[in-house]
Motif scaffolding. Structure first.
Motif, PDB file in Angstrom:
ATOM      1  N   LYS A   1       0.869  -1.177   0.000  1.00 43.88           N
ATOM      2  CA  LYS A   1       0.000   0.000   0.000  1.00 43.88           C
ATOM      3  C   LYS A   1       0.908   1.229   0.000  1.00 43.88           C
ATOM      4  O   LYS A   1       2.087   1.136   0.396  1.00 43.88           O
ATOM      5  CB  LYS A   1      -0.873   0.002   1.249  1.00 43.88           C
ATOM      6  CG  LYS A   1      -1.780  -1.209   1.368  1.00 43.88           C
ATOM      7  CD  LYS A   1      -2.540  -1.168   2.685  1.00 43.88           C
ATOM      8  CE  LYS A   1      -3.319  -2.444   2.899  1.00 43.88           C
ATOM      9  NZ  LYS A   1      -4.048  -2.447   4.174  1.00 43.88           N
ATOM     10  N   PRO A   2       0.391   2.405  -0.397  1.00 45.55           N
ATOM     11  CA  PRO A   2       1.244   3.598  -0.459  1.00 45.55           C
ATOM     12  C   PRO A   2       2.005   3.904   0.828  1.00 45.55           C
ATOM     13  O   PRO A   2       3.190   4.225   0.780  1.00 45.55           O
ATOM     14  CB  PRO A   2       0.246   4.708  -0.793  1.00 45.55           C
ATOM     15  CG  PRO A   2      -0.796   4.019  -1.598  1.00 45.55           C
ATOM     16  CD  PRO A   2      -0.935   2.660  -0.991  1.00 45.55           C
ATOM     17  N   VAL A   3       1.350   3.770   1.991  1.00 46.82           N
ATOM     18  CA  VAL A   3       2.049   4.097   3.244  1.00 46.82           C
ATOM     19  C   VAL A   3       3.214   3.139   3.486  1.00 46.82           C
ATOM     20  O   VAL A   3       4.299   3.553   3.938  1.00 46.82           O
ATOM     21  CB  VAL A   3       1.073   4.105   4.449  1.00 46.82           C
ATOM     22  CG1 VAL A   3       0.508   2.732   4.723  1.00 46.82           C
ATOM     23  CG2 VAL A   3       1.746   4.666   5.697  1.00 46.82           C
ATOM     24  N   GLN A   4       3.030   1.857   3.154  1.00 46.38           N
ATOM     25  CA  GLN A   4       4.111   0.886   3.336  1.00 46.38           C
ATOM     26  C   GLN A   4       5.272   1.187   2.384  1.00 46.38           C
ATOM     27  O   GLN A   4       6.442   1.151   2.787  1.00 46.38           O
ATOM     28  CB  GLN A   4       3.583  -0.530   3.065  1.00 46.38           C
ATOM     29  CG  GLN A   4       2.514  -0.990   4.044  1.00 46.38           C
ATOM     30  CD  GLN A   4       1.865  -2.285   3.617  1.00 46.38           C
ATOM     31  OE1 GLN A   4       1.682  -2.528   2.425  1.00 46.38           O
ATOM     32  NE2 GLN A   4       1.506  -3.116   4.576  1.00 46.38           N
ATOM     33  N   ARG A   5       4.929   1.519   1.134  1.00 47.58           N
ATOM     34  CA  ARG A   5       5.962   1.823   0.141  1.00 47.58           C
ATOM     35  C   ARG A   5       6.761   3.053   0.572  1.00 47.58           C
ATOM     36  O   ARG A   5       7.989   3.095   0.442  1.00 47.58           O
ATOM     37  CB  ARG A   5       5.283   2.071  -1.210  1.00 47.58           C
ATOM     38  CG  ARG A   5       6.251   2.169  -2.385  1.00 47.58           C
ATOM     39  CD  ARG A   5       5.482   2.348  -3.688  1.00 47.58           C
ATOM     40  NE  ARG A   5       4.586   1.238  -3.944  1.00 47.58           N
ATOM     41  CZ  ARG A   5       3.257   1.351  -4.000  1.00 47.58           C
ATOM     42  NH1 ARG A   5       2.680   2.531  -3.829  1.00 47.58           N
ATOM     43  NH2 ARG A   5       2.505   0.300  -4.243  1.00 47.58           N
ATOM     44  N   ARG A   6       6.072   4.043   1.099  1.00 48.46           N
ATOM     45  CA  ARG A   6       6.745   5.282   1.514  1.00 48.46           C
ATOM     46  C   ARG A   6       7.651   5.059   2.715  1.00 48.46           C
ATOM     47  O   ARG A   6       8.729   5.648   2.808  1.00 48.46           O
ATOM     48  CB  ARG A   6       5.682   6.349   1.832  1.00 48.46           C
ATOM     49  CG  ARG A   6       5.035   6.900   0.569  1.00 48.46           C
ATOM     50  CD  ARG A   6       3.745   7.626   0.853  1.00 48.46           C
ATOM     51  NE  ARG A   6       3.211   8.248  -0.365  1.00 48.46           N
ATOM     52  CZ  ARG A   6       1.992   8.770  -0.467  1.00 48.46           C
ATOM     53  NH1 ARG A   6       1.167   8.746   0.562  1.00 48.46           N
ATOM     54  NH2 ARG A   6       1.602   9.320  -1.599  1.00 48.46           N
TER      55      ARG A   6
ATOM     56  N   LEU B   1       9.221   2.183   3.489  1.00 41.60           N
ATOM     57  CA  LEU B   1      10.404   1.448   3.020  1.00 41.60           C
ATOM     58  C   LEU B   1      11.338   2.358   2.216  1.00 41.60           C
ATOM     59  O   LEU B   1      12.561   2.311   2.390  1.00 41.60           O
ATOM     60  CB  LEU B   1       9.975   0.247   2.169  1.00 41.60           C
ATOM     61  CG  LEU B   1       9.128  -0.829   2.876  1.00 41.60           C
ATOM     62  CD1 LEU B   1       8.810  -1.969   1.913  1.00 41.60           C
ATOM     63  CD2 LEU B   1       9.833  -1.373   4.113  1.00 41.60           C
ATOM     64  N   TYR B   2      10.762   3.198   1.358  1.00 45.67           N
ATOM     65  CA  TYR B   2      11.592   4.085   0.531  1.00 45.67           C
ATOM     66  C   TYR B   2      12.288   5.138   1.392  1.00 45.67           C
ATOM     67  O   TYR B   2      13.473   5.437   1.186  1.00 45.67           O
ATOM     68  CB  TYR B   2      10.739   4.747  -0.550  1.00 45.67           C
ATOM     69  CG  TYR B   2      11.544   5.629  -1.475  1.00 45.67           C
ATOM     70  CD1 TYR B   2      12.516   5.090  -2.313  1.00 45.67           C
ATOM     71  CD2 TYR B   2      11.365   7.015  -1.481  1.00 45.67           C
ATOM     72  CE1 TYR B   2      13.277   5.889  -3.159  1.00 45.67           C
ATOM     73  CE2 TYR B   2      12.122   7.834  -2.326  1.00 45.67           C
ATOM     74  CZ  TYR B   2      13.072   7.263  -3.161  1.00 45.67           C
ATOM     75  OH  TYR B   2      13.824   8.058  -3.988  1.00 45.67           O
ATOM     76  N   ALA B   3      11.580   5.669   2.390  1.00 42.13           N
ATOM     77  CA  ALA B   3      12.177   6.672   3.282  1.00 42.13           C
ATOM     78  C   ALA B   3      13.349   6.076   4.056  1.00 42.13           C
ATOM     79  O   ALA B   3      14.393   6.711   4.218  1.00 42.13           O
ATOM     80  CB  ALA B   3      11.122   7.216   4.240  1.00 42.13           C
TER      81      ALA B   3
ATOM     82  N   ALA C   1       1.563   1.077  10.662  1.00 47.36           N
ATOM     83  CA  ALA C   1       1.909   0.356   9.421  1.00 47.36           C
ATOM     84  C   ALA C   1       3.330  -0.176   9.499  1.00 47.36           C
ATOM     85  O   ALA C   1       3.623  -1.296   9.059  1.00 47.36           O
ATOM     86  CB  ALA C   1       1.749   1.288   8.228  1.00 47.36           C
ATOM     87  N   MET C   2       4.212   0.614  10.087  1.00 42.44           N
ATOM     88  CA  MET C   2       5.618   0.219  10.226  1.00 42.44           C
ATOM     89  C   MET C   2       5.746  -0.969  11.188  1.00 42.44           C
ATOM     90  O   MET C   2       6.473  -1.943  10.912  1.00 42.44           O
ATOM     91  CB  MET C   2       6.398   1.426  10.746  1.00 42.44           C
ATOM     92  CG  MET C   2       7.882   1.229  10.858  1.00 42.44           C
ATOM     93  SD  MET C   2       8.609   2.805  11.374  1.00 42.44           S
ATOM     94  CE  MET C   2      10.263   2.291  11.742  1.00 42.44           C
TER      95      MET C   2
ATOM     96  N   ALA D   1      13.649  -6.885   2.565  1.00 41.75           N
ATOM     97  CA  ALA D   1      13.038  -5.627   2.116  1.00 41.75           C
ATOM     98  C   ALA D   1      13.955  -4.923   1.126  1.00 41.75           C
ATOM     99  O   ALA D   1      13.495  -4.217   0.217  1.00 41.75           O
ATOM    100  CB  ALA D   1      12.746  -4.728   3.312  1.00 41.75           C
ATOM    101  N   SER D   2      15.256  -5.097   1.295  1.00 39.74           N
ATOM    102  CA  SER D   2      16.209  -4.493   0.359  1.00 39.74           C
ATOM    103  C   SER D   2      16.050  -5.057  -1.044  1.00 39.74           C
ATOM    104  O   SER D   2      16.374  -4.392  -2.028  1.00 39.74           O
ATOM    105  CB  SER D   2      17.649  -4.719   0.849  1.00 39.74           C
ATOM    106  OG  SER D   2      17.839  -4.106   2.111  1.00 39.74           O
ATOM    107  N   GLU D   3      15.542  -6.310  -1.118  1.00 46.97           N
ATOM    108  CA  GLU D   3      15.291  -6.901  -2.438  1.00 46.97           C
ATOM    109  C   GLU D   3      14.132  -6.202  -3.153  1.00 46.97           C
ATOM    110  O   GLU D   3      14.079  -6.175  -4.378  1.00 46.97           O
ATOM    111  CB  GLU D   3      14.987  -8.402  -2.312  1.00 46.97           C
ATOM    112  CG  GLU D   3      16.054  -9.223  -1.624  1.00 46.97           C
ATOM    113  CD  GLU D   3      17.381  -9.247  -2.383  1.00 46.97           C
ATOM    114  OE1 GLU D   3      17.376  -8.976  -3.595  1.00 46.97           O
ATOM    115  OE2 GLU D   3      18.424  -9.525  -1.757  1.00 46.97           O
ATOM    116  N   LEU D   4      13.207  -5.651  -2.362  1.00 45.38           N
ATOM    117  CA  LEU D   4      12.102  -4.895  -2.973  1.00 45.38           C
ATOM    118  C   LEU D   4      12.612  -3.593  -3.581  1.00 45.38           C
ATOM    119  O   LEU D   4      12.062  -3.102  -4.564  1.00 45.38           O
ATOM    120  CB  LEU D   4      11.026  -4.578  -1.924  1.00 45.38           C
ATOM    121  CG  LEU D   4      10.220  -5.746  -1.349  1.00 45.38           C
ATOM    122  CD1 LEU D   4       9.279  -5.246  -0.261  1.00 45.38           C
ATOM    123  CD2 LEU D   4       9.428  -6.454  -2.434  1.00 45.38           C
TER     124      LEU D   4
END
Length: 813
Positions: free
Chosen positions: A41-46, A48-50, A87-88, A130-133
């Motif tokens: 979901k957007p919050v999860q993606r944000r 991980l990216y942050a 979410a985290m 998660a780094s693989e994502l």
């Protein structure tokens, strides 16, 4: 000039519809549902990216969660800190996600539903998987968009080196859509992805030979292969998930049930509490204690049993009545091309494969451009080293860097990037050995360029690259499957002994419908005369039974009440009891007529029902076993204005005797009635005159020679020996007269019953007078006599009902 307000005159439904449409589109696409490509979901993606942008990765030390949350809110996700932190935390809970994406130090919640510690106390970092994502996200593999305030950019999807949507699953609710995708086994999903990629026309059966079903982080047992197949085909399906339990022996011949795996997302504390409540409420027998012995080594819930308790029966009871077994409903909805879509297994894998092809193509283009650029520069450097003295002389003769680059281009034909690289060369690179390094690098670059061009020009090579990377991820992160898959959903059967303590009791039911059970001790200390009853009420049924038995009560409207003895109110024998309508609601104008104690519904016995309009219905006992008993059930189908007069339980070989109001009697074999189903209406038993009705019936076995007693409204009582006075006939006839017909004040039968010499008959008259008659005092009469009078009708009025005072069997009346 002052600004004028612009007012729009619009219907409320149009405004609400328009605004809600915009809101719905946002929460569907940008909040609650995962993207099919990376499973986030957007919050999860944000989040991980942050963390990735901040260097908060698995090979580096942990950082405060609050720092990450602040980063996410400030740069990418302008919402509340609690929603981001929750979410985290969920991505770090190894009982919620199959492969955790965030590693967390500190209290991150528990299986008991405990909240995590505040974000100022916990520390977190990206997990290795998660780094693989995020791998290769800096190589223009995915599209970026501006963040909410246009100060930076964020990815719209992650490159995702493995199919995260299926591996970790997802759950969410948005406007008009919800999703429920279970976690799966990484190795199985990767193998299925490779099959889908190499053989796009593969069938669902071929995929399911690899993907056995969900693989929940909490383990457990999944039942229902057909439900899994349906879910993988359509996106929706139902399975049963149960905890894993085993029975362990204890000292003293006792046992205990140990539960070491729970169904997915079941709160352990609530489960243990519910189990203990069922024990305390005596809903389940044989359990001594329920306790939670879970520690850091794993889940361990103990159900300690009493001696000689049925462990499997108790376990089945808990499966059926607690969350130790749950139903899981697949609803595999994900965002595919910006649209919510219900997708099967094959569709999800295809969407992921398409995404991976796009990612690898974009990465290859990026790498190719870098390699081509570097090769061009390397060729320039090699050329420069070969004419090093002239190059140095040219540079020394130049005024500045720009002039030097210009002279190099004019004199030796170097391009602008090559000239830039030459003027930036460090002096140590001008050794003889460096030319070898440059030539080696050029050779490597040529090979790399050729490899990348092959990837971009051949779909087969592209697929092999993706396959190789997926297999590397599988090798690094695959572990053992935790959930067991079973083909069939097991039907749970619970023995009554598990729920009810076996106890012998005395059960009674009155004509007015008051029922009770009493301990044998209370019964022995009292007698029937002590029972609290209304004047016109009497015992319809009284018998010793066990709490594991069932009492079937039949009503005149053709219903029956399925009443387990343990559910009958426990009262003192001298108390009135409770009305059956307070236990099972019956209609106010309905009344009970008879009751039967049933220990085993599988016995080869038959119910014979006799109705007022002369019908008989014969049905096997087994058809009256019921699963639900909260309301009256249909015993037989009655015609309009008909009612049930009596019911008898026989061995199938009995004689049936029917008496009518006008004094006709018919005697035949019950087998003549045939056998029909529970809801049938039966066949004609006796052929009635227009104004005649059935008033009673009796059954007796082959070889018996019983007597019957008849009572008329005029107070006449008549005793007859059936075999001597009546002739056996067949069903659906008029029968024979059992009374002499009088022209003036004719006798009309009020009741008929089998009787023996020890019975006492009670007669109730219209003015409330009760008269007792000993059966032994009544002499037998001829068939056409009207018997002898036992009351003066002028003083007492008509007889309105009769019954036998000693009632120990259900046939008595």
């Amino acid at each position: 000039m002052a600004n004028q307000e612009k007012l729009l005159d619009l219907p409320l439904e149009e405004v609400i519809g328009d605004r809600f449409g915009i809101y719905s589109k946002y929460i569907i696409q940008e909040r609650a549902l995962p993207d099919v490509r990376d499973g986030l979901k957007p919050v999860q993606r944000r989040i991980l990216y942050a963390m990735y942008q901040d260097g908060n990765t698995f090979e580096k030390p942990f950082r405060k969660s609050a720092k990450t949350v602040g980063n996410v809110i400030g740069n990418y996700h302008p919402h509340g800190d609690s929603s981001v932190y929750e979410a985290m935390v969920r991505m770090s809970q190894d009982w919620k996600v199959r492969n955790v994406l965030v590693q967390m130090h500190g209290n991150n919640g528990s299986l008991d539903g405990d909240p995590p510690a505040a974000m100022r106390y916990t520390e977190a970092r990206l997990s290795s998987i998660a780094s693989e994502l995020l791998r290769d996200i800096d190589k223009q593999t995915v599209d970026f968009v501006s963040n909410f305030d246009d100060t930076t950019e964020e990815p719209i999807v992650l490159p995702s080196r493995y199919p995260n949507l299926l591996v970790n699953g997802s759950t969410g609710i948005s406007a008009g859509y919800a999703t429920e995708i279970p976690p799966h086994h990484l190795g199985e999903i990767i193998d299925a992805t490779i099959l889908e990629m190499e053989k796009p026309d593969c069938t669902l059966d071929e995929l399911m030979a690899i993907v056995k079903g969900p693989d929940f982080p909490t383990g457990g047992i999944v039942q229902g292969l057909e439900g899994i197949r349906k879910a993988y085909r359509t996106g929706k399906g139902k399975i049963v998930v149960r905890g894993r339990a085993e029975v362990e022996p204890l000292r003293g011949g006792r046992e205990q049930i140990v539960i070491n795996e729970l169904p997915y997302e079941v709160n352990k504390a609530n489960l243990v509490k519910k189990m203990e409540e069922l024990r305390l409420d005596r809903k389940v027998e044989g359990v001594a204690e329920v306790r939670d012995e879970t520690d850091r080594t794993g889940t361990r819930v103990i159900i300690e049993l009493k001696k000689e308790a049925d462990a499997n029966g108790i376990l089945n009871y808990y499966y059926k009545n607690t969350d130790l077994q749950i139903t899981y409903n697949f609803n595999m909805v994900a965002i595919n091309r910006k649209t919510p879509e219900l997708m099967g297994l094959k569709a999800i894998l295809k969407a992921y494969v398409d995404h991976q092809k796009e990612v690898v193509i974009n990465r290859s283009k990026y790498d190719l451009k870098k390699s081509v650029d570097r090769e061009h520069i390397t060729q320039g450097l090699i050329k420069a080293v070969s004419i090093l003295d002239e190059v140095i002389a040219t540079i020394r003769a130049s005024k500045d860097k720009k002039d030097a680059k210009s002279h190099l281009s004019e004199q030796f034909g170097f391009t602008e990037p090559q000239s830039e690289a030459i003027v930036n060369l460090q002096l140590y690179r001008l050794t003889n050995t460096d030319i070898v390094t440059l030539e080696k690098e050029a050779e490597e670059l040529k090979k790399n360029i050729a490899r990348l061009q092959k990837i971009l020009s051949s779909d087969k090579v592209l697929v092999n690259v993706i396959k190789k990377e997926l297999l590397a991820t599988k090798k690094k992160y695959e572990d053992q499957r935790r959930t067991t898959i079973e083909n069939e959903i097991e039907e749970i059967k619970i023995d009554l002994e598990v729920m009810v303590a076996s106890e012998d009791v005395m059960v009674s039911l009155t004509k007015h419908g008051y029922v009770k059970r009493s301990s044998l001790r209370s019964y022995a200390a009292s007698n029937d005369n002590d029972i609290a009853m209304k004047d016109d009420d009497y015992l319809l049924f009284k018998q010793g039974m066990n709490t594991t038995n069932t009492l079937l009560i039949f009503t005149e409207k053709g219903h029956y009440l399925y009443l387990p003895v343990h559910m009958i109110p426990d009262k003192r024998w001298k108390d009135m009891g409770q009305h059956v309508a307070n236990i099972i609601p019956i209609q106010p104008d309905d009344s009970v007529i008879c009751a039967f104690p049933i220990a085993d519904f599988e016995e080869p016995l038959y119910f014979n029902f006799i109705t007022e309009l002369g019908m008989i219905k014969r049905t096997e006992l087994m058809h009256y076993q019921a699963q639900r008993h909260s309301k009256p059930l249909m015993a037989l189908k009655l015609k309009k204005n008909d009612r049930l007069v009596n019911a008898h339980l026989t061995d199938g070989q009995a004689n049936v005797l029917i008496a009518t109001k006008h004094g006709f009697g018919l005697w035949f074999d019950e087998a003549e009635a045939g056998t029909v189903g529970q809801r049938a209406s039966g066949v004609k038993a006796i052929n009635l005159k227009d104004d005649d009705v059935v008033i009673g019936s009796a059954v007796f076995g082959v070889g018996q020679n019983p007597e019957i007693i008849l009572v008329t409204q005029r107070g006449a009582v008549k005793k007859m020996a059936i075999y001597h006075q009546l002739e056996k006939s067949s069903r659906a006839r008029r029968g024979v007269m059992m009374l002499r017909e009088l022209k003036k004040s004719p006798h009309r039968l009020i009741g008929m019953s089998l009787i023996d010499s020890s019975d006492h008959l009670v007669i109730l008259t219209g003015n409330g007078e009760r008269i007792e008659v000993n059966a032994s005092d009544i002499r037998s009469n001829d068939r056409l006599s009207n018997g002898s009078y036992v009351l003066d009708q002028n003083e007492t009025g008509d007889v309105i009902s009769i019954w036998k005072k000693t009632v120990d069997k259900q046939e008595d009346k």
